[in-house]
Design a protein around this motif. Structure first.
Motif, PDB file in Angstrom:
ATOM      1  N   THR A   1      46.760  74.486   5.889  1.00  0.00           N
ATOM      2  CA  THR A   1      46.521  75.891   5.556  1.00  0.00           C
ATOM      3  C   THR A   1      47.845  76.635   5.526  1.00  0.00           C
ATOM      4  OG1 THR A   1      44.386  75.807   6.687  1.00  0.00           O
ATOM      5  CG2 THR A   1      45.306  77.992   6.232  1.00  0.00           C
ATOM      6  N   PRO A   2      48.176  77.263   4.389  1.00  0.00           N
ATOM      7  CA  PRO A   2      49.448  78.000   4.336  1.00  0.00           C
ATOM      8  C   PRO A   2      49.396  79.257   5.182  1.00  0.00           C
ATOM      9  CG  PRO A   2      48.186  78.369   2.325  1.00  0.00           C
ATOM     10  CD  PRO A   2      47.430  77.343   3.123  1.00  0.00           C
ATOM     11  N   LEU A   3      50.503  79.567   5.823  1.00  0.00           N
ATOM     12  CA  LEU A   3      50.647  80.800   6.574  1.00  0.00           C
ATOM     13  C   LEU A   3      51.603  81.697   5.803  1.00  0.00           C
ATOM     14  CD1 LEU A   3      51.064  79.196  10.095  1.00  0.00           C
ATOM     15  CD2 LEU A   3      48.967  80.097   9.077  1.00  0.00           C
ATOM     16  N   ALA A   4      51.296  82.977   5.716  1.00  0.00           N
ATOM     17  CA  ALA A   4      52.087  83.898   4.889  1.00  0.00           C
ATOM     18  C   ALA A   4      51.978  83.443   3.440  1.00  0.00           C
ATOM     19  CB  ALA A   4      53.527  83.967   5.376  1.00  0.00           C
ATOM     20  N   ASP A   5      53.093  83.281   2.750  1.00  0.00           N
ATOM     21  CA  ASP A   5      53.063  82.953   1.322  1.00  0.00           C
ATOM     22  C   ASP A   5      53.568  81.547   1.034  1.00  0.00           C
ATOM     23  OD1 ASP A   5      52.132  85.534   0.607  1.00  0.00           O
ATOM     24  OD2 ASP A   5      54.163  86.333   0.778  1.00  0.00           O
ATOM     25  N   ALA A   6      53.434  80.644   1.961  1.00  0.00           N
ATOM     26  CA  ALA A   6      53.899  79.272   1.754  1.00  0.00           C
ATOM     27  C   ALA A   6      53.151  78.632   0.584  1.00  0.00           C
ATOM     28  CB  ALA A   6      53.696  78.450   3.016  1.00  0.00           C
ATOM     29  N   THR A   7      53.897  77.923  -0.254  1.00  0.00           N
ATOM     30  CA  THR A   7      53.303  77.341  -1.460  1.00  0.00           C
ATOM     31  C   THR A   7      53.462  75.833  -1.566  1.00  0.00           C
ATOM     32  OG1 THR A   7      55.347  77.806  -2.678  1.00  0.00           O
ATOM     33  CG2 THR A   7      53.582  79.453  -2.813  1.00  0.00           C
ATOM     34  N   HIS A   8      54.440  75.238  -0.883  1.00  0.00           N
ATOM     35  CA  HIS A   8      54.667  73.804  -0.974  1.00  0.00           C
ATOM     36  C   HIS A   8      54.103  73.117   0.266  1.00  0.00           C
ATOM     37  CE1 HIS A   8      57.693  75.512  -3.713  1.00  0.00           C
ATOM     38  NE2 HIS A   8      57.553  74.390  -4.392  1.00  0.00           N
ATOM     39  N   PRO A   9      52.975  72.427   0.136  1.00  0.00           N
ATOM     40  CA  PRO A   9      52.344  71.831   1.319  1.00  0.00           C
ATOM     41  C   PRO A   9      53.155  70.661   1.861  1.00  0.00           C
ATOM     42  CG  PRO A   9      51.212  71.137  -0.670  1.00  0.00           C
ATOM     43  CD  PRO A   9      52.206  72.173  -1.096  1.00  0.00           C
ATOM     44  N   PRO A  10      52.945  70.324   3.127  1.00  0.00           N
ATOM     45  CA  PRO A  10      53.620  69.163   3.703  1.00  0.00           C
ATOM     46  C   PRO A  10      53.190  67.879   2.998  1.00  0.00           C
ATOM     47  CG  PRO A  10      52.592  70.519   5.404  1.00  0.00           C
ATOM     48  CD  PRO A  10      52.086  71.012   4.106  1.00  0.00           C
ATOM     49  N   ILE A  11      54.060  66.887   3.042  1.00  0.00           N
ATOM     50  CA  ILE A  11      53.771  65.578   2.452  1.00  0.00           C
ATOM     51  C   ILE A  11      53.128  64.683   3.498  1.00  0.00           C
ATOM     52  CG2 ILE A  11      54.819  63.482   1.492  1.00  0.00           C
ATOM     53  CD1 ILE A  11      56.988  65.277   0.293  1.00  0.00           C
ATOM     54  N   VAL A  12      52.118  63.951   3.079  1.00  0.00           N
ATOM     55  CA  VAL A  12      51.484  62.965   3.948  1.00  0.00           C
ATOM     56  C   VAL A  12      51.815  61.584   3.397  1.00  0.00           C
ATOM     57  CG1 VAL A  12      49.303  62.064   4.842  1.00  0.00           C
ATOM     58  CG2 VAL A  12      49.625  64.535   4.592  1.00  0.00           C
ATOM     59  N   ASP A  13      52.471  60.762   4.213  1.00  0.00           N
ATOM     60  CA  ASP A  13      52.830  59.406   3.811  1.00  0.00           C
ATOM     61  C   ASP A  13      51.726  58.433   4.202  1.00  0.00           C
ATOM     62  OD1 ASP A  13      55.574  59.828   2.776  1.00  0.00           O
ATOM     63  OD2 ASP A  13      55.994  60.436   4.831  1.00  0.00           O
ATOM     64  N   ARG A  14      51.601  57.372   3.415  1.00  0.00           N
ATOM     65  CA  ARG A  14      50.575  56.353   3.669  1.00  0.00           C
ATOM     66  C   ARG A  14      51.244  54.996   3.812  1.00  0.00           C
ATOM     67  NH1 ARG A  14      46.857  52.898   0.922  1.00  0.00           N
ATOM     68  NH2 ARG A  14      44.712  53.051   1.703  1.00  0.00           N
ATOM     69  N   TYR A  15      50.863  54.265   4.857  1.00  0.00           N
ATOM     70  CA  TYR A  15      51.432  52.953   5.147  1.00  0.00           C
ATOM     71  C   TYR A  15      50.282  51.950   5.243  1.00  0.00           C
ATOM     72  CZ  TYR A  15      55.151  56.129   6.650  1.00  0.00           C
ATOM     73  OH  TYR A  15      56.080  57.148   6.711  1.00  0.00           O
ATOM     74  N   ASP A  16      50.344  50.902   4.430  1.00  0.00           N
ATOM     75  CA  ASP A  16      49.218  49.977   4.299  1.00  0.00           C
ATOM     76  C   ASP A  16      49.595  48.584   4.810  1.00  0.00           C
ATOM     77  OD1 ASP A  16      47.011  48.502   3.550  1.00  0.00           O
ATOM     78  OD2 ASP A  16      46.815  49.469   1.600  1.00  0.00           O
ATOM     79  N   PRO A  17      48.838  48.043   5.760  1.00  0.00           N
ATOM     80  CA  PRO A  17      49.120  46.683   6.243  1.00  0.00           C
ATOM     81  C   PRO A  17      49.064  45.627   5.149  1.00  0.00           C
ATOM     82  CG  PRO A  17      47.557  47.792   7.690  1.00  0.00           C
ATOM     83  CD  PRO A  17      47.718  48.659   6.482  1.00  0.00           C
ATOM     84  N   ALA A  18      48.366  45.909   4.042  1.00  0.00           N
ATOM     85  CA  ALA A  18      48.277  44.925   2.967  1.00  0.00           C
ATOM     86  C   ALA A  18      49.652  44.582   2.404  1.00  0.00           C
ATOM     87  CB  ALA A  18      47.376  45.452   1.847  1.00  0.00           C
ATOM     88  N   ILE A  19      50.612  45.507   2.548  1.00  0.00           N
ATOM     89  CA  ILE A  19      51.953  45.280   2.023  1.00  0.00           C
ATOM     90  C   ILE A  19      52.669  44.158   2.780  1.00  0.00           C
ATOM     91  CG2 ILE A  19      54.247  46.348   1.755  1.00  0.00           C
ATOM     92  CD1 ILE A  19      52.856  48.963   1.194  1.00  0.00           C
ATOM     93  N   ILE A  20      52.353  44.006   4.059  1.00  0.00           N
ATOM     94  CA  ILE A  20      53.078  43.026   4.871  1.00  0.00           C
ATOM     95  C   ILE A  20      52.268  41.751   5.100  1.00  0.00           C
ATOM     96  CG2 ILE A  20      54.500  44.751   6.037  1.00  0.00           C
ATOM     97  CD1 ILE A  20      52.598  44.602   8.413  1.00  0.00           C
ATOM     98  N   VAL A  21      51.180  41.576   4.359  1.00  0.00           N
ATOM     99  CA  VAL A  21      50.289  40.451   4.602  1.00  0.00           C
ATOM    100  C   VAL A  21      50.982  39.119   4.354  1.00  0.00           C
ATOM    101  CG1 VAL A  21      49.321  40.363   2.252  1.00  0.00           C
ATOM    102  CG2 VAL A  21      47.930  39.611   4.213  1.00  0.00           C
ATOM    103  N   GLU A  22      51.987  39.081   3.471  1.00  0.00           N
ATOM    104  CA  GLU A  22      52.672  37.830   3.164  1.00  0.00           C
ATOM    105  C   GLU A  22      53.864  37.560   4.078  1.00  0.00           C
ATOM    106  OE1 GLU A  22      51.465  35.707   1.084  1.00  0.00           O
ATOM    107  OE2 GLU A  22      49.852  37.063   0.479  1.00  0.00           O
ATOM    108  N   ARG A  23      54.172  38.484   4.980  1.00  0.00           N
ATOM    109  CA  ARG A  23      55.323  38.286   5.862  1.00  0.00           C
ATOM    110  C   ARG A  23      54.968  37.301   6.986  1.00  0.00           C
ATOM    111  NH1 ARG A  23      59.374  38.616   3.485  1.00  0.00           N
ATOM    112  NH2 ARG A  23      60.444  38.528   5.516  1.00  0.00           N
ATOM    113  N   PRO A  24      55.970  36.577   7.514  1.00  0.00           N
ATOM    114  CA  PRO A  24      55.710  35.568   8.557  1.00  0.00           C
ATOM    115  C   PRO A  24      55.551  36.194   9.940  1.00  0.00           C
ATOM    116  CG  PRO A  24      58.050  35.631   8.077  1.00  0.00           C
ATOM    117  CD  PRO A  24      57.387  36.592   7.100  1.00  0.00           C
TER     118      PRO A  24
END
Length: 263
Positions: A35-58
């Protein structure tokens, strides 16, 4: 992922006040809402990290099973470099529980209130605080590094905003009492790239060993080399997922303790 010490709880729901380039926001989790406070227009970024990316690692089987069971993880990226710097400084040396309590005390005593949460005090405020204020807050040993970081941030923020993370992590180590651990933790929080996080940190080693207690994990120096080898090109993902597993484990333990506490 609620690892950042700026997360508070309001009416049973995680809440956090944070700044982006356009102004302050109030963020809630479970479910996520900004929820923006005052006149904020650029929302925070939410990063996503997926275990599927490391499934091939030893990976050791116990760690792999734990992280796969966790599933994809989302984390609110801190858009304000000053907040990331101040948070990393507060986290120096002390345990995570102490850091969380100190962070909240600092915000609620000095920072701007944003609904049920508080913003980290602005660098201009921090520079103007007397040592007696830090002493009253139980933060005497944080006074010099926080004020040095606030001064450096105000002088260099325009330049720092243009730097890639690998250069920024070196630049901010020119601040007195900012070493590789603090710089790496701050830049990881600010960029969302946990390849910069000090991955041999006690937190990473602790949660890796608890997620996979059957593996004989080495000490700090050897752990860093092993962790890099296990992760390969996915150092950020492996590190943040392990921290997320620990964050989830800690919150589940806290809820269990609350449920078993006497009336």
């Amino acid at each position: 992922m609620l690892d950042h010490p700026a997360w508070d709880t309001h009416q049973g729901r995680p809440v956090r006040a944070t700044r982006t380039a356009s102004g302050p926001w109030l963020v809630s989790a479970l479910p996520y809402e900004a929820t923006p406070l005052a006149d904020a227009t650029h929302p925070p970024i939410v990063d996503r990290y997926d275990p599927a990316i490391i499934v091939e690692r030893p990976l050791p089987s116990g760690l792999r099973t734990a992280l796969e069971a966790l599933g994809p993880v989302t984390r609110l990226r801190t858009a304000d470099l000053w907040e990331s710097l101040a948070t990393a400084i507060i986290r120096q040396v002390i345990r995570s529980g102490q850091a969380r309590a100190m962070h909240r005390t600092f915000r609620s005593a000095i920072g701007q209130q944003a609904g049920p949460a508080w913003l980290i005090p602005a660098p201009e405020q921090v520079i103007g605080l007397g040592r007696e204020v830090f002493a009253k807050l139980g933060m005497s040993f944080k006074c010099r590094p926080l004020q040095a970081a606030a001064d450096a941030y105000l002088r260099h923020r325009g330049h720092w905003a243009e730097l890639p993370p690998d250069v920024l992590v070196k630049e901010i180590q020119t601040i007195p009492r900012i070493g590789p651990w603090t710089a790496g933790a701050a830049v990881a929080d600010y960029s969302g790239d946990f390849a910069f996080y000090p991955h041999a940190d006690l937190a990473v080693r602790t949660w890796a060993s608890r997620a996979d207690p059957l593996t004989d994990w080495p000490d700090e120096r050897e752990f860093a080399a092993l962790w890099s080898t296990l992760a390969g090109p996915h150092l950020s993902t492996l590190t943040v997922l392990t921290l997320a597993w620990g964050d989830h484990h800690a919150h589940q333990s806290a809820l269990a303790d609350q449920g078993s506490a006497p009336d």
